[in-house]
Scaffold this active site. Structure first.
Site, PDB file in Angstrom:
ATOM      1  N   LYS A 233      -4.453   6.633  -1.117  1.00 35.07           N
ATOM      2  CA  LYS A 233      -5.695   7.254  -0.583  1.00 35.07           C
ATOM      3  C   LYS A 233      -5.703   8.256   0.131  1.00 35.07           C
ATOM      4  CE  LYS A 233      -7.383   2.322  -0.923  1.00 35.07           C
ATOM      5  NZ  LYS A 233      -8.282   1.097  -0.017  1.00 35.07           N
ATOM      6  N   ARG A 267      -1.426  -4.101  -2.792  1.00 36.74           N
ATOM      7  CA  ARG A 267      -2.184  -3.840  -3.900  1.00 36.74           C
ATOM      8  C   ARG A 267      -1.996  -2.139  -4.049  1.00 36.74           C
ATOM      9  NH1 ARG A 267      -7.147  -0.938  -5.261  1.00 36.74           N
ATOM     10  NH2 ARG A 267      -8.077  -1.823  -6.996  1.00 36.74           N
TER      11      ARG A 267
END
Length: 285
Positions: A233, A267
């Site tokens: 991210k 995740r």
């Protein structure tokens, strides 16, 4: 230049079990959720699977590298994205879940959606085991109240599948209050299995993301398993001045910190590397 200092508590294993449509998933050892995107616009280009062959290959990769959950997303939820229509999301999920079930009929599958009607279709028609709800991230202002997600709460409570709630609140205090309120509401509706996601990358500045990570162990007071999704991210690559393609090393570092702070599910895009994090943490603490 940004400097981040983490406080690391003693590693503590939290022993949770999820009932995934009759399959029991033990979380005493942290589990890997492998990302399978059937969208053309996910932020990390290498995560996009657009053909049956691509999906089958990705399923095999997740399973063979140690993933225990396949998380299928058919509507990009990256910040500032524009969601596709509900019918388009369902169409993408129909063909992709058909492939996933064909390639791995016993796999535990979660679907990443904020739409109750989509949740109903994938659970009732494809036996999806978990609903992963990040909310309507294109309209974060809706997250100021729980009203916008009540329909999903009612749906998952009826479907009786584990539910992942992601908070878009910006500080750990607000995340705790938000998740406690949600948990109370879900319990009153009969929902059994609830997983908390503190929402890295959503409704937070980069500094707030790292402050939430620094306080991640505080989520243990809710008595629920915690999912952490920080894979490649912008909180990583913007800090390092790179891009998502160069963010694996930073992802591994933060995944290790998250495990030390009590995360039960990671995740991730990169399964093998995350599994190795778990093995090292479990062997040393």
């Amino acid at each position: 230049m940004h400097f981040i200092r983490f406080t690391l508590p003693l590693y503590a294993v939290m022993d949770y079990t999820l009932n995934c449509n009759g399959q029991l998933l033990e979380l005493k050892t942290p589990q890997m959720m492998g990302i399978l995107n059937v969208t053309p616009d996910s932020f990390y280009a290498d995560s996009r699977q657009q053909t049956e062959r691509d999906v089958a290959k990705r399923v095999e990769e997740i399973i063979s590298q140690g993933g225990s959950i396949i998380d299928v997303g058919a509507c990009s939820t990256r910040p500032d994205s524009k969601p596709v229509s509900e019918s388009e999301e369902i169409e993408r999920l129909r063909w992709s879940l058909t492939v996933v079930r064909r390639e791995a009929p016993q796999a535990i599958i979660s679907v990443d959606t904020f739409r109750p009607a989509v949740a109903r279709v994938v659970v009732e028609e494809y036996g999806v085991n978990i609903i992963n709800d990040v909310g309507d991230t294109a309209n974060l202002s809706l997250q100021t109240t729980l009203h916008s997600r009540f329909d999903m709460f009612r749906m998952v409570s009826r479907l009786r599948v584990p539910y992942i709630y992601m908070s878009c609140k910006s500080t750990m205090n607000d995340i705790l209050l938000d998740c406690a309120e949600v948990t109370d509401k879900l319990r009153s509706m009969g929902q059994k299995d609830i997983i908390i996601d503190p929402g890295f990358g959503f409704g937070k500045t980069m500094e707030q993301n790292y402050e939430v990570m620094n306080q991640l162990e505080r989520l243990k007071m809710l008595g629920l398993p915690v999912l952490v999704g920080i894979s490649r991210k912008s909180m990583i690559y913007k800090l390092l001045g790179t891009g998502p393609e160069q963010a694996l090393n930073g992802t591994t570092a933060l995944n290790t910190i998250a495990l030390l702070k009590g995360a039960s599910i990671l995740r991730v895009h990169d399964i093998r590397e995350a599994v190795e994090c778990v093995k090292i943490v479990n062997s040393q603490f």
